[in-house]
Design a protein around this motif. Structure first.
Motif, mmCIF file in Angstrom:
data_model
loop_
_atom_site.group_PDB
_atom_site.id
_atom_site.type_symbol
_atom_site.label_atom_id
_atom_site.label_comp_id
_atom_site.label_asym_id
_atom_site.label_seq_id
_atom_site.Cartn_x
_atom_site.Cartn_y
_atom_site.Cartn_z
ATOM 1 N N ASN A 160 37.757 44.318 40.262
ATOM 2 C CA ASN A 160 39.080 43.693 40.243
ATOM 3 C C ASN A 160 39.961 43.989 41.461
ATOM 4 O O ASN A 160 40.667 43.096 41.943
ATOM 5 N N PRO A 161 39.963 45.232 41.979
ATOM 6 C CA PRO A 161 40.773 45.449 43.188
ATOM 7 C C PRO A 161 40.368 44.523 44.340
ATOM 8 O O PRO A 161 41.218 44.018 45.075
ATOM 9 N N VAL A 162 39.046 44.302 44.487
ATOM 10 C CA VAL A 162 38.553 43.423 45.550
ATOM 11 C C VAL A 162 38.942 41.974 45.259
ATOM 12 O O VAL A 162 39.402 41.239 46.146
ATOM 13 N N LEU A 163 38.760 41.550 44.005
ATOM 14 C CA LEU A 163 39.060 40.169 43.628
ATOM 15 C C LEU A 163 40.540 39.857 43.805
ATOM 16 O O LEU A 163 40.915 38.802 44.329
ATOM 17 N N GLU A 164 41.392 40.776 43.360
ATOM 18 C CA GLU A 164 42.838 40.543 43.456
ATOM 19 C C GLU A 164 43.290 40.509 44.912
ATOM 20 O O GLU A 164 44.166 39.720 45.295
ATOM 21 N N ALA A 165 42.685 41.356 45.740
ATOM 22 C CA ALA A 165 43.041 41.361 47.171
ATOM 23 C C ALA A 165 42.686 40.046 47.844
ATOM 24 O O ALA A 165 43.316 39.644 48.830
ATOM 25 N N LYS A 166 41.665 39.370 47.304
ATOM 26 C CA LYS A 166 41.228 38.092 47.871
ATOM 27 C C LYS A 166 41.828 36.880 47.147
ATOM 28 O O LYS A 166 41.455 35.750 47.399
ATOM 29 N N GLY A 167 42.741 37.128 46.206
ATOM 30 C CA GLY A 167 43.379 36.026 45.494
ATOM 31 C C GLY A 167 42.480 35.353 44.485
ATOM 32 O O GLY A 167 42.679 34.184 44.132
#
Length: 623
Positions: free
Chosen positions: A490-497
């Protein structure tokens, strides 16, 4: 001086001729390469570069088949760029800026190291043809050299005519004479010929340019290379190109010379390349444009000679000089030589089979600009296929024919022999309906097995390809079998929108999201560890990434290609009489009778043949 009879004689030592000779010789055939100048083997007559949009894919395909163009390009490159990286992988196209003198030298040395290749310098002035079969060539000294097959790769030399303003003179290239006699021999036996035009810009002295007024065009930060083999390495150091622009002032100066331009006063009647027009053609056709790009390309590591890409012209030399001096950075420019246009003979390629053997004369093959194409890469690929098929004919083996879903080379040849061309043909990714399958990264998996089967690609190349794709497939399976937690992802996904996950899922599914790329996944310890444990290089990792992210597109295109293959398997009898089908349009009957397609699929691609004509043809064939 010569063997009693050669298996293959190749006439012309440009890009097509060199690849033809290399392919035939490496297949074990006694091969004679005849050229008017041994000092100009593989000359880069126009820009000092290999590859580009779709052309880069062709160079990779040549390399995958065991040709030399990729290796020579890598060894003599001064800059590397992967074009279209902002688009999908089907559009990625490698390109190198080359050292022009070293490119020609390396080609010659590679050919000299190739067993079975003999060389001879002289003009070929005629062909020996008897009872519809090639028997050899005739030279300007009156020597007859016998051969089982002949490959013509004459480039722009057949009755070549150079134009600079009001001046015109015979020549196949600046400083080299034209070739006479071959066209006339071919016309005698019933071939159709035409005239085409191409051009080249001035070459200038780089010491006279002010690069501070131009925009620097550097190579890739992490450059790749063309060849799949381990014979070459990526560049460590690179030379920059530069970019500048024409202006309204430059356009006005050029227009002053239009009355003396052979393009506008009727001296040149043939068509030039649509997608590489001369500067006078550009300012005439696009009168609303205030400026056009000029790419300032060095011709090598050490030479000061510079190629002015985008300024191809046949205007008088004084107009060229005056106009170029009004370009930013060119105020003190000195010329090495002016630009010029050249007209030459070509033979409409509908007179060829898919093997590039002529329909009229058995054992005679055409490759390169003689078939109406433009570009080093297009020529080299045809030369390779002609050389391969000439050798296979000598050995009484089945020919190698690449389909449209197997290679850009297959698209190129099929377009030429099925549709013909009335202007210089240039390859684009848009010409390939299965371009997601025909990527630059997988040319080795598509073509090396085919080449290995006929004995051209080495076992070393075959094993290297198999290892690469085994490791790539294993990495894809790793993504399919390995889960990732919401805490990790999730941290990666949220950073990429991208929408956050609500539960753990397989990496393959998460990785397939359009916003996520491999750099994001390499951050995960599991992925990083997998790459280290399996010693995976950039090429394998990139291959796995493409197969994960584009698996749906690739599968859909493969299914469409399989449907086409079913039509390719439906052969049309060689002596089929189309004129007896009165319910077919007259145009279709005429086109089909002339081109004589081998399959229903090829027939369906002929201009003027409608789907209803194909339906009628299928009924008459009992299908």
């Amino acid at each position: 001086m010569f063997l009693e009879k050669y298996d293959v004689i190749v006439v012309g030592a440009g890009h097509a001729g060199c690849e033809a000779a290399a392919a035939a010789a490496n297949l074990g055939c006694s091969t004679l390469l005849v050229t008017m100048s041994l000092q100009n083997i593989a000359q880069m007559s126009c820009n000092p570069a290999m590859g580009g949009i779709a052309k880069g894919q062709i160079v990779r395909e040549i390399d995958a088949l065991g040709g030399y163009s990729g290796i020579v390009s890598d060894k003599t490159a001064i800059q590397f760029k992967m074009l279209n990286k902002s688009k999908g992988p089907a559009m990625w196209s490698p390109r190198v800026q080359s050292d022009r003198m070293r490119f020609a030298e390396e080609w010659r040395l590679m050919l000299e190291r190739t067993p079975n290749v003999d060389f001879y310098q002289e003009m070929v002035s005629g062909l020996s043809i008897k009872n519809g079969k090639i028997e050899g060539i005739k030279t300007s000294l009156g020597i007859e050299i016998k051969a089982k097959t002949v490959v013509l790769t004459n480039g722009t030399f057949l009755n070549g005519l150079i134009h600079i303003g009001d001046k015109q003179f015979g020549g196949g290239r600046a400083g080299e004479s034209a070739a006479y006699g071959i066209t006339e021999d071919l016309l005698k036996v019933g071939f159709e010929s035409g005239r085409m035009k191409t051009g080249t810009p001035p070459r200038v002295d780089g010491r006279s340019l002010d690069y501070s007024k131009m925009q620097e065009e550097a190579g890739d930060v992490n450059p790749d290379k063309f060849s799949y083999s381990d014979e070459t390495k990526p560049l460590i150091h690179q030379r920059s190109c530069h970019m500048t622009y024409t202006s309204l002032e430059v356009h006005d100066i050029l227009r002053e010379g239009f009355d003396r331009s052979p393009m506008f006063n009727g001296r040149i009647k043939s068509l030039g390349p649509r997608y590489c027009p001369s500067i006078e053609d550009k300012i005439n056709r696009f009168a609303d444009k205030e400026r056009h790009q000029l790419f300032v390309e060095p011709e090598g590591w050490d030479t000061v000679e510079v190629y002015v890409n985008g300024f191809s012209t046949s205007l008088p030399e004084d107009v060229q000089f005056k106009a170029l001096r009004s370009v930013a950075g060119f105020e003190k420019v000195k010329f090495f030589r002016p630009g010029y246009a050249i007209e030459y003979d070509y033979f409409p390629p509908t007179q060829l089979k898919h093997t590039l053997e002529t329909k009229l004369v058995s054992g005679l093959y055409f490759a390169g600009q003689i078939n109406g194409t433009t570009g080093y890469e297009e020529a080299a690929s045809q030369g390779m296929m002609a050389g391969i098929n000439a050798a296979l004919k000598v050995k009484d083996q089945e020919p190698m024919i690449l389909k449209r879903d197997e290679a850009y080379i297959g698209v190129l040849i099929d377009d030429l022999i099925t549709k013909g061309t009335e202007e210089p043909y240039r390859m684009f990714t848009s010409r390939a309906e299965f371009r997601t399958l025909l990527r630059q990264d997988n040319a080795d998996s598509r073509l090396t097995p085919k080449s290995f089967e006929i004995g051209l690609a080495s076992e070393k190349r075959m094993r290297r390809m198999e290892e690469k794709f085994a490791k790539s497939d294993a990495m894809v399976n790793f993504f399919k079998e390995t889960s990732v937690t919401i805490e990790e992802a999730n941290p990666v996904l949220e950073a990429k929108g991208s929408s956050p996950m609500i539960q753990s899922d397989k990496m393959f599914k998460v990785f397939s999201r359009p916003q996520i790329d491999l750099d994001d996944f390499i951050k995960f310890d599991k992925v990083k560890q997998y790459i280290e444990d399996n010693n995976l290089d950039k090429e394998i990792i990139e291959q796995a990434e493409i197969n994960v992210k584009y698996s749906g597109y690739i599968e859909k295109e493969r299914n469409n290609a399989d449907k086409l293959t079913r039509l390719e398997d439906m052969k049309i009898p060689e002596d089929f009489d189309y004129n007896k089908i009165k319910s077919m349009s007259i145009e279709a009957r005429q086109k089909l009778s002339k081109i004589r397609p081998v399959t229903i699929s090829q027939a369906s691609r002929i201009s003027g043949v409608s789907p209803s004509d194909i339906s009628v043809l299928l009924i008459y064939m009992g299908r």
